[in-house]
Design an enzyme around this catalytic site. Structure first.
Site, PDB file in Angstrom:
ATOM      1  N   SER A  99     -14.637   7.839 -10.781  1.00 16.04           N
ATOM      2  CA  SER A  99     -14.399   9.258 -10.524  1.00 16.04           C
ATOM      3  C   SER A  99     -15.360  10.133 -11.341  1.00 16.04           C
ATOM      4  O   SER A  99     -16.579   9.992 -11.214  1.00 16.04           O
ATOM      5  CB  SER A  99     -12.927   9.577 -10.821  1.00 16.04           C
ATOM      6  OG  SER A  99     -12.559  10.801 -10.275  1.00 16.04           O
ATOM      7  N   ASP A 229      -9.386   7.696   0.046  1.00 16.21           N
ATOM      8  CA  ASP A 229      -9.460   8.407  -1.230  1.00 16.21           C
ATOM      9  C   ASP A 229      -9.166   9.881  -0.967  1.00 16.21           C
ATOM     10  O   ASP A 229      -9.946  10.569  -0.317  1.00 16.21           O
ATOM     11  CB  ASP A 229     -10.852   8.235  -1.838  1.00 16.21           C
ATOM     12  CG  ASP A 229     -10.941   8.715  -3.277  1.00 16.21           C
ATOM     13  OD1 ASP A 229     -10.322   9.742  -3.599  1.00 16.21           O
ATOM     14  OD2 ASP A 229     -11.638   8.056  -4.072  1.00 16.21           O
ATOM     15  N   HIS A 258      -7.761   6.559  -4.369  1.00 16.72           N
ATOM     16  CA  HIS A 258      -8.684   6.893  -5.456  1.00 16.72           C
ATOM     17  C   HIS A 258      -8.462   5.980  -6.671  1.00 16.72           C
ATOM     18  O   HIS A 258      -9.412   5.506  -7.279  1.00 16.72           O
ATOM     19  CB  HIS A 258      -8.484   8.362  -5.854  1.00 16.72           C
ATOM     20  CG  HIS A 258      -9.495   8.867  -6.830  1.00 16.72           C
ATOM     21  ND1 HIS A 258     -10.847   8.879  -6.565  1.00 16.72           N
ATOM     22  CD2 HIS A 258      -9.359   9.379  -8.088  1.00 16.72           C
ATOM     23  CE1 HIS A 258     -11.506   9.384  -7.601  1.00 16.72           C
ATOM     24  NE2 HIS A 258     -10.628   9.688  -8.537  1.00 16.72           N
TER      25      HIS A 258
END
Length: 278
Positions: A99, A229, A258
């Site tokens: 991320s 995601d 995610h």
């Protein structure tokens, strides 16, 4: 096993964990917003068991690092990583970022990693840029990130509970296997960090344009992304990022969320190991 701090040029104490033989190939893990190095537990334990040296730091203002007021941007984040890697004298290192940490890892490799890095992995990562702009029409509008800021400022604790209980791990999807422990651990990591760092960090992960960083990276790079995601949509991130890399490979995980490094650790760890050894 040692746990320690390194002091950056601007006086910030960065916490890091460093496990495994000092002579083994190092893997450096870069966590997502607003978490800490603890988010890599499932990977750290697996890879230290495979004989690697594993290192995870807490980004400035996050986890156990100093809750400093300033420097919550990719320039400082990547320089802080450089401080850790130089302090530990890491070479032939593999950098793995999730991320926001995927952006941080890319920025570090492009700007500071010359001669020190063997491979890069970006998982559910934010590059090239999340924000919708004229140059990036598929991005998310600024209102989305303003909403994050408002929710954080109004009731950070509840906001973090909502993110972890819902879109982050895909626990809002029908038939999802909800883990109360994962939710609590996400919340725990988030609340350990500083509200100012997290507030400013939203701008860092949403508005930083990593195009030049991606184009500068020449080490083999694996881009892993779930096609469900809900935090970093795949079409405006991984699918674009891999085109900018000189030596990039995209691996798409059907239906994965995610937070797939936690929810599907066994699958991701095996694929990471294959890439490290390949």
């Amino acid at each position: 096993m040692t746990e320690s701090f390194v002091k950056t040029k601007d006086g910030v104490e960065i916490f890091y964990k460093d496990w495994g033989p000092k002579t083994a190939q190092p893997i450096v893990f870069h966590h997502g917003w607003p978490l800490s190095g603890d988010d890599w537990d499932a990977q750290m334990l697996y890879f230290v068991g495979k004989g690697y040296r594993v290192i995870a730091h807490d980004r400035r203002g996050h986890g156990r690092s100093t809750q400093v007021s300033d420097g919550h941007d990719m320039d400082h984040y990547s320089a802080d990583v450089a401080a850790v890697t130089e302090h530990l004298d890491l070479h032939d290192a593999i950098h793995v970022g999730h991320s926001t940490g995927g952006g941080e890892a890319a920025a570090y490799v492009a700007r500071h990693g010359k001669g020190r890095v063997a491979k890069l992995v970006m998982v559910g990562a934010v590059p090239p840029i999340m924000l919708k702009t004229e140059a990036n029409p598929g991005g998310l509008p600024i209102e989305v990130f303003d909403g994050f800021r408002s929710a954080l400022a109004a009731n950070r604790s509840q906001f973090y509970l909502d993110v972890a209980s819902g879109p982050f791990y895909g626990f809002n999807r029908p038939n999802a296997q909800v883990s109360q422990g994962a939710i609590q651990n996400w919340w725990r990591q988030g609340m350990a960090g500083g509200a100012k760092a997290h507030y400013d960090g939203i701008k860092a992960f949403s508005e930083t344009d990593f195009t030049a960083d991606l184009q500068a990276i020449d080490v083999p790079t694996l881009v892993m992304h779930g096609d469900d995601d809900q935090i970093v949509p795949i079409d405006d991130s991984a699918r674009l990022a891999v085109k900018l890399l000189k030596n990039g490979t995209l691996k798409v995980y059907e239906g994965y969320p995610h937070g797939m490094l936690t929810t599907h650790a066994e699958v991701l760890n095996a694929d990471l190991l294959a890439f490290f050894k390949g």
